[in-house]
Design an enzyme around this catalytic site. Structure first.
Site, PDB file in Angstrom:
ATOM      1  CB  ILE A  60      21.732 -89.384  34.025  1.00  0.00           C
ATOM      2  CG1 ILE A  60      22.588 -89.062  35.164  1.00  0.00           C
ATOM      3  CG2 ILE A  60      21.725 -88.596  32.492  1.00  0.00           C
ATOM      4  CD1 ILE A  60      24.228 -89.204  35.165  1.00  0.00           C
ATOM      5  CB  SER A  61      18.395 -87.236  38.271  1.00  0.00           C
ATOM      6  OG  SER A  61      17.994 -88.250  38.773  1.00  0.00           O
ATOM      7  CD  GLN A  62      17.154 -80.010  37.779  1.00  0.00           C
ATOM      8  OE1 GLN A  62      16.555 -80.375  38.780  1.00  0.00           O
ATOM      9  NE2 GLN A  62      17.084 -78.896  37.682  1.00  0.00           N
TER      10      GLN A  62
END
Ligand code: SAH
Length: 213
Positions: A60-62
């Site tokens: 899951i992206s930053q």
């Protein structure tokens, strides 16, 4: 127990400090509960500004990059958005708050299934999803006012550009597997205009218009 609400407020403060300005983007990041999208053993870290592992070698992206990409899309609430790389569905739900309808494609069936459950539980009824190779887009509902790709492509996938509406914007990380450049691609009178918005690191976009598995 961790106070998720407070942790989320602090995360949004940090996004502002780092330069995110769009009040609608900040409001969406304040509203959507990221801890409901990360694996249970990582919940205590849900509001850190970091990418987290979600299994299957994916992340899951930053939060900062989610906010930056969303801001770069310049959404007004009226757009249709094609979102490639559903993953947990976190970015999809952020988009669904800010656009008319979101079409999202994920290649790993179990991730898509888990995301579907979250969309249902959250009552996000303007999201349409499918499993498949997103590098070929989703012809059925094209053209799209906006396209977001949350995996790294070697170059702008041609089929996706073909499904972008006139005056549409696409946000996509482009570059080699290790590090990429965040690009905004605009279609004006059928022509491509590209600008760069800094370095980023994404998992590879795998498919006919991306990398080999
Ligand atoms: N946006 C997601 C995180 C994306 S990680 C979130 O908010 O959680 C990138 C995702 O892209 C992974 O789930 C990966 O399986 C998916 N992906 C990679 N190549 C793809 C392709 N060709 N089509 C659709 N999804 C793809």
């Amino acid at each position: 127990m961790l106070n998720y609400h407070l942790a989320r407020e602090e995360m949004v403060d940090l996004l502002e400090e780092k330069g995110i300005r769009d009040p609608l983007v900040l409001a969406a990041m304040r509203e959507v509960k990221r801890h409901l999208f990360v694996p249970p053993n990582l919940r205590s870290r849900a509001y850190e500004n970091s990418a987290l592992s979600i299994g299957h070698g994916q992340t899951i992206s930053q939060p900062y990059i989610v906010a930056q990409m969303t801001e770069l899309l310049k959404l007004s609430g009226r757009e249709t958005v094609l979102d490639i790389g559903t993953g947990t569905g976190y970015q999809t739900v952020i988009l669904a708050k800010l656009a008319r309808r979101v079409y999202t494609v994920e290649r790993i069936p179990s991730l898509a299934r888990e995301a579907e459950e979250r969309f249902k539980r959250l009552g996000a009824d303007n999201i349409v999803q499918k499993v498949g190779d997103g590098t070929v887009g989703w012809e059925r509902f094209a053209p799209y006012n906006r396209i977001l790709v949350t995996a790294a492509a070697p170059e702008v996938p041609k089929r996706l550009f073909g499904q972008l509406a006139e005056d549409g914007r696409m946000v996509v990380p482009i570059g080699p597997r290790r590090v990429q450049d965040l690009k905004v691609v605009i279609k004006r009178e059928g022509k491509v205009y590209t600008s760069s918005h800094g370095g980023c690191v994404f998992v590879p976009l795998i498919g006919s218009g991306g990398w080999e598995d």
